[in-house]
Design a protein around this motif. Structure first.
Motif, short mmCIF file in Angstrom:
data_model
loop_
_atom_site.label_atom_id
_atom_site.label_comp_id
_atom_site.label_asym_id
_atom_site.label_seq_id
_atom_site.Cartn_x
_atom_site.Cartn_y
_atom_site.Cartn_z
N ARG A 32 -112.21 -42.17 61.14
CA ARG A 32 -112.29 -43.43 60.14
C ARG A 32 -113.40 -42.91 58.90
N HIS A 96 -108.35 -51.37 57.32
CA HIS A 96 -108.99 -52.45 56.79
C HIS A 96 -108.51 -53.94 57.31
N ARG A 98 -107.18 -54.44 60.30
CA ARG A 98 -107.63 -54.55 61.31
C ARG A 98 -109.05 -55.20 61.42
N GLU A 99 -109.97 -54.79 60.57
CA GLU A 99 -111.33 -54.98 60.34
C GLU A 99 -111.39 -56.25 59.88
N VAL A 101 -109.17 -58.52 60.19
CA VAL A 101 -108.72 -59.69 61.35
C VAL A 101 -109.75 -59.85 62.34
N ALA A 102 -110.47 -58.71 62.56
CA ALA A 102 -111.63 -58.88 63.52
C ALA A 102 -112.86 -59.61 63.08
N ARG A 103 -113.08 -59.60 61.63
CA ARG A 103 -114.24 -60.35 61.25
C ARG A 103 -113.62 -61.95 61.05
N ARG A 104 -112.49 -62.21 60.67
CA ARG A 104 -112.03 -63.54 60.61
C ARG A 104 -112.19 -64.09 62.20
N ARG A 105 -111.67 -63.34 62.90
CA ARG A 105 -111.55 -63.91 64.29
C ARG A 105 -113.23 -64.14 64.88
N MET A 106 -114.04 -63.34 64.52
CA MET A 106 -115.54 -63.54 64.82
C MET A 106 -116.03 -64.75 64.25
N THR A 107 -115.67 -64.96 62.93
CA THR A 107 -116.01 -66.00 62.16
C THR A 107 -115.43 -67.36 63.12
N ARG A 108 -114.28 -67.38 63.30
CA ARG A 108 -113.64 -68.57 63.83
C ARG A 108 -114.45 -68.91 65.07
#
Length: 128
Positions: A32, A96, A98-99, A101-108
Motif C-alpha cells: 500500500r 483510493h 475503496r478508501e 467508499v469506506a469513509r463515505r459509509r462511516m460518515t453515513r
C-alpha cells in the motif's frame, strides 16, 4: 522424480523471490505504501535496456554466446519495470476508491446514529 522437480522448483522460486533485486523492488511497490513509486520505478527499465543493448553489441562483435542469457534477463527485467508503472497506478486508483467508499459509509453510519460533527478519530479515556 516429479516430486523432486516440484520441490526444486518451489525452493528456487522462493529463493528468487526473496533475494533477486527486481523481485524485491516489485514486491515493495505492490504494498500500500509503495504503490505511489510504480511510475518512478519505470525509470529503472532504462539501465536494464542499456545493459541489454551493450551485451547484444558485444555478442555481435564476436563476444561469448552466453551473453545472450544476460540479454534475455535484462530484457525481462526491462519489461517488468515498464509494466509495474501502469499496474501500480490502477491498483492505487482502486485503493483510493475503496478508501473513499469506506469513509463515505462511516460518515453515513455516524450521521444515522445522530453524530452531528465528526472530525476524525478521537481518543476517549475511560478514567475520570
Amino acid at each position: 522424480m516429479f516430486e523432486f522437480i516440484l520441490a526444486a522448483t518451489a525452493r528456487s522460486y522462493s529463493f528468487l523471490r526473496r533475494f533477486m533485486p527486481t523481485a524485491v523492488v516489485i514486491d515493495a511497490i505492490n504494498t500500500r505504501r509503495g504503490l505511489k513509486w510504480g511510475v518512478p520505478a519505470m525509470l529503472l527499465a532504462v539501465p536494464y535496456a542499456l545493459a541489454a543493448i551493450y551485451c547484444r553489441s558485444r555478442v555481435d562483435a564476436g563476444g561469448p554466446g552466453w551473453l545472450n542469457l544476460l540479454v534475455i534477463l535484462c530484457l525481462w527485467n526491462t519489461l517488468k519495470f515498464l509494466l509495474i508503472g501502469p499496474i501500480s497506478l490502477l491498483k492505487l486508483i482502486a485503493v483510493h476508491v475503496r478508501e473513499a467508499v469506506a469513509r463515505r459509509r462511516m460518515t453515513r453510519a455516524l450521521l444515522a446514529d445522530g453524530v452531528e460533527y465528526f472530525d476524525g478519530p478521537t481518543l476517549v479515556s475511560g478514567c475520570g
